[in-house]
Write a protein that holds these residues in place. Sequence first.
Motif, PDB file in Angstrom:
ATOM      1  N   GLY A   1     106.239  76.638  19.000  1.00  0.00           N
ATOM      2  CA  GLY A   1     107.395  77.075  19.776  1.00  0.00           C
ATOM      3  C   GLY A   1     107.813  75.970  20.721  1.00  0.00           C
ATOM      4  O   GLY A   1     108.050  76.168  21.914  1.00  0.00           O
ATOM      5  N   THR A   2     107.930  74.774  20.164  1.00  0.00           N
ATOM      6  CA  THR A   2     108.110  73.567  20.985  1.00  0.00           C
ATOM      7  C   THR A   2     109.468  73.494  21.666  1.00  0.00           C
ATOM      8  O   THR A   2     109.629  72.911  22.720  1.00  0.00           O
ATOM      9  CB  THR A   2     107.882  72.312  20.112  1.00  0.00           C
ATOM     10  OG1 THR A   2     107.714  71.183  20.930  1.00  0.00           O
ATOM     11  CG2 THR A   2     109.013  72.074  19.121  1.00  0.00           C
ATOM     12  N   ASP A   3     110.499  74.044  21.005  1.00  0.00           N
ATOM     13  CA  ASP A   3     111.886  74.008  21.486  1.00  0.00           C
ATOM     14  C   ASP A   3     112.345  72.558  21.693  1.00  0.00           C
ATOM     15  O   ASP A   3     112.539  71.833  20.727  1.00  0.00           O
ATOM     16  CB  ASP A   3     112.020  74.862  22.761  1.00  0.00           C
ATOM     17  CG  ASP A   3     113.483  75.152  23.108  1.00  0.00           C
ATOM     18  OD1 ASP A   3     114.352  74.611  22.405  1.00  0.00           O
ATOM     19  OD2 ASP A   3     113.744  75.901  24.058  1.00  0.00           O
TER      20      ASP A   3
ATOM     21  N   ILE B   1     100.623  77.156  23.052  1.00  0.00           N
ATOM     22  CA  ILE B   1     101.679  78.148  22.809  1.00  0.00           C
ATOM     23  C   ILE B   1     102.203  78.547  24.191  1.00  0.00           C
ATOM     24  O   ILE B   1     101.528  79.252  24.945  1.00  0.00           O
ATOM     25  CB  ILE B   1     101.182  79.397  22.043  1.00  0.00           C
ATOM     26  CG1 ILE B   1     100.277  79.006  20.869  1.00  0.00           C
ATOM     27  CG2 ILE B   1     102.370  80.220  21.539  1.00  0.00           C
ATOM     28  CD1 ILE B   1      99.704  80.194  20.091  1.00  0.00           C
TER      29      ILE B   1
ATOM     30  N   ASN C   1     106.793  80.105  11.212  1.00  0.00           N
ATOM     31  CA  ASN C   1     106.436  81.173  12.146  1.00  0.00           C
ATOM     32  C   ASN C   1     105.044  80.872  12.701  1.00  0.00           C
ATOM     33  O   ASN C   1     104.087  80.772  11.927  1.00  0.00           O
ATOM     34  CB  ASN C   1     106.451  82.509  11.385  1.00  0.00           C
ATOM     35  CG  ASN C   1     106.134  83.690  12.304  1.00  0.00           C
ATOM     36  OD1 ASN C   1     105.928  83.527  13.509  1.00  0.00           O
ATOM     37  ND2 ASN C   1     106.098  84.870  11.737  1.00  0.00           N
ATOM     38  N   GLY C   2     104.927  80.725  13.985  1.00  0.00           N
ATOM     39  CA  GLY C   2     103.618  80.498  14.612  1.00  0.00           C
ATOM     40  C   GLY C   2     102.889  79.335  13.988  1.00  0.00           C
ATOM     41  O   GLY C   2     103.411  78.216  13.886  1.00  0.00           O
TER      42      GLY C   2
ATOM     43  N   MET D   1     106.530  81.748  25.816  1.00  0.00           N
ATOM     44  CA  MET D   1     106.866  82.958  25.027  1.00  0.00           C
ATOM     45  C   MET D   1     106.201  84.171  25.692  1.00  0.00           C
ATOM     46  O   MET D   1     105.290  84.006  26.506  1.00  0.00           O
ATOM     47  CB  MET D   1     106.254  82.865  23.631  1.00  0.00           C
ATOM     48  CG  MET D   1     106.879  81.880  22.735  1.00  0.00           C
ATOM     49  SD  MET D   1     105.982  81.966  21.174  1.00  0.00           S
ATOM     50  CE  MET D   1     106.046  80.263  20.751  1.00  0.00           C
TER      51      MET D   1
ATOM     52  N   ASP E   1     108.425  75.067  15.347  1.00  0.00           N
ATOM     53  CA  ASP E   1     109.269  76.134  15.889  1.00  0.00           C
ATOM     54  C   ASP E   1     109.704  77.026  14.735  1.00  0.00           C
ATOM     55  O   ASP E   1     109.807  76.580  13.595  1.00  0.00           O
ATOM     56  CB  ASP E   1     110.496  75.580  16.625  1.00  0.00           C
ATOM     57  CG  ASP E   1     110.975  76.534  17.716  1.00  0.00           C
ATOM     58  OD1 ASP E   1     110.693  76.289  18.916  1.00  0.00           O
ATOM     59  OD2 ASP E   1     111.597  77.565  17.361  1.00  0.00           O
ATOM     60  N   ILE E   2     109.977  78.277  15.066  1.00  0.00           N
ATOM     61  CA  ILE E   2     110.415  79.235  14.048  1.00  0.00           C
ATOM     62  C   ILE E   2     111.909  79.049  13.742  1.00  0.00           C
ATOM     63  O   ILE E   2     112.392  79.480  12.704  1.00  0.00           O
ATOM     64  CB  ILE E   2     110.103  80.683  14.507  1.00  0.00           C
ATOM     65  CG1 ILE E   2     110.142  81.664  13.338  1.00  0.00           C
ATOM     66  CG2 ILE E   2     111.023  81.115  15.643  1.00  0.00           C
ATOM     67  CD1 ILE E   2     109.595  83.041  13.681  1.00  0.00           C
ATOM     68  N   ASN E   3     112.606  78.393  14.645  1.00  0.00           N
ATOM     69  CA  ASN E   3     114.057  78.220  14.471  1.00  0.00           C
ATOM     70  C   ASN E   3     114.431  76.746  14.297  1.00  0.00           C
ATOM     71  O   ASN E   3     113.856  75.869  14.956  1.00  0.00           O
ATOM     72  CB  ASN E   3     114.803  78.796  15.687  1.00  0.00           C
ATOM     73  CG  ASN E   3     114.661  80.306  15.752  1.00  0.00           C
ATOM     74  OD1 ASN E   3     114.947  81.017  14.790  1.00  0.00           O
ATOM     75  ND2 ASN E   3     114.169  80.806  16.881  1.00  0.00           N
TER      76      ASN E   3
ATOM     77  N   ASN F   1     104.034  88.095  21.822  1.00  0.00           N
ATOM     78  CA  ASN F   1     104.357  87.133  20.760  1.00  0.00           C
ATOM     79  C   ASN F   1     103.214  86.128  20.582  1.00  0.00           C
ATOM     80  O   ASN F   1     102.802  85.829  19.451  1.00  0.00           O
ATOM     81  CB  ASN F   1     105.676  86.419  21.092  1.00  0.00           C
ATOM     82  CG  ASN F   1     106.304  85.755  19.878  1.00  0.00           C
ATOM     83  OD1 ASN F   1     105.864  85.958  18.737  1.00  0.00           O
ATOM     84  ND2 ASN F   1     107.315  84.953  20.092  1.00  0.00           N
TER      85      ASN F   1
END
Length: 234
Positions: free
Chosen positions: A28-30, A92, A77-78, A95, A51-53, A99
């Motif tokens: 989930g680094t963004d 992590i 995902n994760g 979040m 990242d998931i996105n 999550n």
Amino acid sequence: MQRRLELQPRLQAIADWVRPGARIADVGTDHGYLPVWLLQTGVVEYAIASDINESPLEHARRTSREYGQQMEFRLCNGLDGISPQEADTVVIAGMGGENIASILERAPWTREGHMLLLQPMSKPEYLRGFLAGHGYRVTRERLVRDKGVLYPILEAKGGSMATPSPGRLHGGIALASDPLEGEYLSSLIGKLSRAAQGLRQAKDGRERAVELDGIVQELEKMRKEWENANCSAD
Ligand SMILES: C[S@@+](CC[C@H](N)C(=O)[O-])C[C@H]1O[C@@H](n2cnc3c(N)ncnc32)[C@H](O)[C@@H]1O
């Protein structure tokens, strides 16, 4: 000369706990600031940013180009796209506690020797309960203030620990000597007392209100203990 990235206090506090030479996965680094800073300062030589996105992962790619640092990128995902051998430290951060717990639940290998640095933005009590009930041990905890908000940071590993009391789940398992713990407990006491008050007015809220009252009492006791241990009498 390459520009130096500056981390905000929340991310800096996490970075301070990364062991030199660690192989990190930032889930989930963004923006990718944490792994880029760790690479740029030479704390680590290998990092995976996931990242998931797609759009946040693209942001991380831009940050790594901007600061001239090489790392791996994974869209997943994760930890689904990361194997246990690739990283010894999993971060992590940023979040919700639920999550973070669900990411760990899908990757039970994180109990086998990996260092976990976890920074929940909400429901830390859920995350602490999950860790205690799923074969993890909280080894360190600290609080950091960033833009006026207090954030808990947990270091955990596979292992066992005693089931924390409800007060400890909320107020922290290993925060007793943290200089910000008194303030953290006071804010939790206020928040949970207001929630209990609201529940007392609701039709089916009485039972939960009584439960919250018990947690508030325990938090008040913890605050007293913290004050006795940390505040000198003038
Ligand atoms: C608020 S940002 C936090 C960024 C950075 N870790 C920090 O602490 O500043 C949360 C990021 O987590 C990502 N995310 C949320 N759920 C995820 C999951 N299950 N797996 C991977 N990434 C996830 C989001 O896409 C978002 O980019």
